[in-house]
Design an enzyme around this catalytic site. Structure first.
Site, PDB file in Angstrom:
ATOM      1  N   SER A 264      30.486 -91.137  24.903  1.00 23.14           N
ATOM      2  CA  SER A 264      31.249 -90.082  25.592  1.00 23.14           C
ATOM      3  C   SER A 264      31.801 -90.604  26.920  1.00 23.14           C
ATOM      4  O   SER A 264      32.683 -89.974  27.513  1.00 23.14           O
ATOM      5  CB  SER A 264      30.390 -88.836  25.813  1.00 23.14           C
ATOM      6  OG  SER A 264      29.275 -89.124  26.637  1.00 23.14           O
ATOM      7  N   HIS A 265      31.270 -91.742  27.401  1.00 19.82           N
ATOM      8  CA  HIS A 265      31.766 -92.336  28.643  1.00 19.82           C
ATOM      9  C   HIS A 265      32.041 -93.824  28.496  1.00 19.82           C
ATOM     10  O   HIS A 265      32.002 -94.576  29.459  1.00 19.82           O
ATOM     11  CB  HIS A 265      30.818 -92.017  29.798  1.00 19.82           C
ATOM     12  CG  HIS A 265      30.828 -90.553  30.103  1.00 19.82           C
ATOM     13  ND1 HIS A 265      30.061 -89.653  29.376  1.00 19.82           N
ATOM     14  CD2 HIS A 265      31.581 -89.823  30.950  1.00 19.82           C
ATOM     15  CE1 HIS A 265      30.320 -88.426  29.804  1.00 19.82           C
ATOM     16  NE2 HIS A 265      31.237 -88.502  30.752  1.00 19.82           N
TER      17      HIS A 265
ATOM     18  N   ASP B 194      32.242 -85.651  24.630  1.00 21.27           N
ATOM     19  CA  ASP B 194      31.926 -85.535  23.197  1.00 21.27           C
ATOM     20  C   ASP B 194      32.849 -84.541  22.498  1.00 21.27           C
ATOM     21  O   ASP B 194      33.115 -84.678  21.308  1.00 21.27           O
ATOM     22  CB  ASP B 194      30.449 -85.155  23.004  1.00 21.27           C
ATOM     23  CG  ASP B 194      29.528 -86.355  23.168  1.00 21.27           C
ATOM     24  OD1 ASP B 194      29.920 -87.468  22.771  1.00 21.27           O
ATOM     25  OD2 ASP B 194      28.426 -86.189  23.715  1.00 21.27           O
TER      26      ASP B 194
HETATM   27  P1  NDP Z   1      22.846 -85.951  24.969  1.00 23.73           P
HETATM   28  O1  NDP Z   1      22.690 -84.533  24.560  1.00 23.73           O
HETATM   29  O2  NDP Z   1      23.390 -86.894  23.978  1.00 23.73           O
HETATM   30  O3  NDP Z   1      21.439 -86.544  25.437  1.00 23.73           O
HETATM   31  C1  NDP Z   1      20.736 -85.969  26.506  1.00 23.73           C
HETATM   32  C2  NDP Z   1      19.425 -86.714  26.738  1.00 23.73           C
HETATM   33  O4  NDP Z   1      18.539 -86.412  25.667  1.00 23.73           O
HETATM   34  C3  NDP Z   1      19.570 -88.245  26.729  1.00 23.73           C
HETATM   35  O5  NDP Z   1      18.672 -88.781  27.646  1.00 23.73           O
HETATM   36  C4  NDP Z   1      19.224 -88.619  25.287  1.00 23.73           C
HETATM   37  O6  NDP Z   1      18.721 -89.943  25.144  1.00 23.73           O
HETATM   38  C5  NDP Z   1      18.156 -87.587  24.978  1.00 23.73           C
HETATM   39  N1  NDP Z   1      18.090 -87.270  23.561  1.00 23.73           N
HETATM   40  C6  NDP Z   1      19.117 -86.980  22.726  1.00 23.73           C
HETATM   41  N2  NDP Z   1      18.645 -86.707  21.487  1.00 23.73           N
HETATM   42  C7  NDP Z   1      17.295 -86.828  21.553  1.00 23.73           C
HETATM   43  C8  NDP Z   1      16.236 -86.679  20.599  1.00 23.73           C
HETATM   44  N3  NDP Z   1      16.482 -86.345  19.338  1.00 23.73           N
HETATM   45  N4  NDP Z   1      14.976 -86.901  21.012  1.00 23.73           N
HETATM   46  C9  NDP Z   1      14.716 -87.248  22.298  1.00 23.73           C
HETATM   47  N5  NDP Z   1      15.668 -87.404  23.236  1.00 23.73           N
HETATM   48  C10 NDP Z   1      16.936 -87.187  22.875  1.00 23.73           C
HETATM   49  O7  NDP Z   1      23.687 -86.055  26.322  1.00 23.73           O
HETATM   50  P2  NDP Z   1      24.801 -85.066  26.874  1.00 23.73           P
HETATM   51  O8  NDP Z   1      25.771 -84.852  25.783  1.00 23.73           O
HETATM   52  O9  NDP Z   1      24.162 -83.896  27.488  1.00 23.73           O
HETATM   53  O10 NDP Z   1      25.459 -85.977  28.013  1.00 23.73           O
HETATM   54  C11 NDP Z   1      26.131 -87.176  27.637  1.00 23.73           C
HETATM   55  C12 NDP Z   1      26.512 -87.957  28.844  1.00 23.73           C
HETATM   56  O11 NDP Z   1      27.590 -87.344  29.515  1.00 23.73           O
HETATM   57  C13 NDP Z   1      25.417 -88.145  29.895  1.00 23.73           C
HETATM   58  O12 NDP Z   1      25.315 -89.525  30.168  1.00 23.73           O
HETATM   59  C14 NDP Z   1      25.935 -87.403  31.119  1.00 23.73           C
HETATM   60  O13 NDP Z   1      25.560 -87.985  32.347  1.00 23.73           O
HETATM   61  C15 NDP Z   1      27.425 -87.522  30.898  1.00 23.73           C
HETATM   62  N6  NDP Z   1      28.158 -86.491  31.631  1.00 23.73           N
HETATM   63  C16 NDP Z   1      28.850 -86.835  32.757  1.00 23.73           C
HETATM   64  C17 NDP Z   1      29.520 -85.865  33.480  1.00 23.73           C
HETATM   65  C18 NDP Z   1      30.210 -86.184  34.744  1.00 23.73           C
HETATM   66  O14 NDP Z   1      30.686 -85.260  35.399  1.00 23.73           O
HETATM   67  N7  NDP Z   1      30.292 -87.420  35.174  1.00 23.73           N
HETATM   68  C19 NDP Z   1      29.557 -84.483  33.028  1.00 23.73           C
HETATM   69  C20 NDP Z   1      28.765 -84.241  31.845  1.00 23.73           C
HETATM   70  C21 NDP Z   1      28.110 -85.214  31.169  1.00 23.73           C
HETATM   71  P3  NDP Z   1      19.666 -91.104  24.490  1.00 23.73           P
HETATM   72  O15 NDP Z   1      20.695 -91.406  25.524  1.00 23.73           O
HETATM   73  O16 NDP Z   1      18.742 -92.239  24.206  1.00 23.73           O
HETATM   74  O17 NDP Z   1      20.281 -90.511  23.242  1.00 23.73           O
HETATM   75  O1  PYC Z   2      31.865 -85.555  29.668  1.00 27.39           O
HETATM   76  O2  PYC Z   2      31.665 -83.579  30.572  1.00 27.39           O
HETATM   77  C1  PYC Z   2      31.978 -84.764  30.627  1.00 27.39           C
HETATM   78  C2  PYC Z   2      32.534 -85.294  31.903  1.00 27.39           C
HETATM   79  C3  PYC Z   2      33.053 -84.597  32.939  1.00 27.39           C
HETATM   80  C4  PYC Z   2      33.441 -85.529  33.886  1.00 27.39           C
HETATM   81  C5  PYC Z   2      33.148 -86.751  33.404  1.00 27.39           C
HETATM   82  N1  PYC Z   2      32.582 -86.593  32.197  1.00 27.39           N
END
Ligand code: NDP
Ligand code: PYC
Length: 343
Positions: free
Chosen positions: A53-54, A194
């Site tokens: 996703s990034h 995503d």
């Molecule tokens: P996910 O839902 O994919 O995962 C969230 C956490 O849960 C991770 O640490 C992941 O580990 C863990 N996880 C996932 N599935 C399991 C499982 N079955 N059992 C145990 N642990 C699990 O992440 P999000 O979709 O919520 O976020 C994705 C990325 O987007 C993040 O890195 C976040 O920082 C980034 N983001 C950035 C933003 C920004 O403004 N810059 C805004 C929003 C999101 P693993 O990684 O090993 O799968």
């Molecule tokens: O994936 O939600 C996201 C996000 C917002 C800003 C950067 N990544």
């Protein structure tokens, strides 16, 4: 070819080649060499770890934001030492990563001296995953938490309009000999990145993740992206955490709330101009036992009760495979990156 194996529409690259290609794209659009080095390593690290996703699909968004004049890719952050355990960082309308890099040496020194230290970053653009920001502190034996807000694309529980960002929070804990235990999650039901990937690949979203521009529930990622919005994870609970992240990442730092981000004068802008907080703790200060041993006790218990994988495990497996076999990319994405580097 089966998943993970090269096919005619795929290409394998090694980590250093990918990072160098990304670096040259950032340089080409005006990034300083320091900023280009940080952003390219970060994005290559996400792709390497399968944090897609990034990963590289974000590169056109970075370039578009820079070209729109919305973010300064050569900004030099300013770090202000305001209290024993508090740093204020003005990213000078640049990316958040260089701001954290500029603050990190003093942040670590303060955390070791005082037991805790905070970097409050404002006037910054965070466009990546949060785990790289905390994992490095845990590799040095420190506990770390970070929060960032983004742009209004998430409806608060019980609310009618997108107000919060996808607002992630990431935690990292040292584990002694092993790699740190890291959990990094958006407080929206799914990260915006995503949703974009689902739209590109023609997948639907699970029910309960998003709404369309009229506020009606939808599983169509295109409707979410086209004026719709996401919901928070876990209903009112995720909404409460997201609300507090707005306060930590924006109110505490002097950054903008997600609903205050207005990029309408900069068509093409994609990087949210908000704030970020990073809190670093020396676990030795809380010691009754050795912290890393307590982390191991907990994770061993989790395995015993049937947990098959911990947060971060998937990334580390992907990292090991990428470093051994190379990073598998879609040929079209690889060609587009090369075009961008040579344009
Ligand atoms: P996910 O839902 O994919 O995962 C969230 C956490 O849960 C991770 O640490 C992941 O580990 C863990 N996880 C996932 N599935 C399991 C499982 N079955 N059992 C145990 N642990 C699990 O992440 P999000 O979709 O919520 O976020 C994705 C990325 O987007 C993040 O890195 C976040 O920082 C980034 N983001 C950035 C933003 C920004 O403004 N810059 C805004 C929003 C999101 P693993 O990684 O090993 O799968
Ligand atoms: O994936 O939600 C996201 C996000 C917002 C800003 C950067 N990544």
């Amino acid at each position: 070819a089966s998943e993970g194996e090269p096919s005619e529409s795929k290409v394998t690259t090694d980590y250093d080649t990918l990072r160098e290609l990304l670096r040259s794209i950032f340089i080409r659009v005006g990034a300083s060499s320091a900023v280009a080095a940080l952003l390219s390593s970060n994005c290559a690290n996400c792709e390497r770890d399968g944090a897609l996703s990034h990963g590289i699909f974000r590169i056109p968004g970075y370039v578009s934001s820079i070209r729109s004049g919305w973010v300064d890719p050569s900004a030099v952050p300013s770090v202000e030492d305001v209290a024993a355990a508090f740093l204020r960082v003005d990213a000078m309308n640049g990316f958040a990563l260089p701001a954290l890099a500029a603050a990190s040496p003093l942040l670590i020194e303060k955390a070791r001296r005082n037991g805790i230290a905070i970097a409050a970053i404002r006037n910054s653009h965070h466009f990546s995953a949060l785990w790289p920001d905390v994992e490095t502190f845990a590799e040095m034996g420190l506990l770390a938490v970070s929060m960032v807000n983004s742009f209004a694309c998430t409806v608060p529980f019980d609310g009618k309009k997108p107000t919060f960002g996808t607002n992630p929070i990431a935690f990292a804990a040292p584990r002694g000999a092993g790699s740190p235990l890291v959990a990094d999650l958006a407080t929206s039901a799914i990260a915006n990145g995503d949703v974009q990937i689902a739209a590109r690949q023609g997948f639907t979203l699970p029910p309960g993740y998003g709404v369309d521009r009229d506020g009606k529930a939808t599983t169509d990622p295109n409707r979410v992206l086209d004026g719709g919005a996401l919901l928070t994870f876990g209903g009112y609970k995720g909404s409460a955490v997201s609300m507090m992240i707005e306060l930590f990442a924006a109110a505490l730092t002097g950054g903008k709330f997600s609903y205050e981000v207005d990029w309408s004068d900069h068509p093409g802008a994609q990087t949210p101009h908000t704030g970020q907080v990073v809190i670093v703790i020396d676990p030795d200060c809380g010691r009754k036992t050795v912290f890393a041993q307590r982390v191991n006790a907990l994770t061993e218990r989790l395995m015993k009760v049937g947990v098959s994988r911990l947060p971060g495990d998937r990334r580390h497996t992907s990292r090991a495979l990428s470093m051994k076999n190379g990073i598998l990319l879609q040929l079209a994405d690889w060609q587009r990156l090369n075009d961008m580097a040579n344009q």
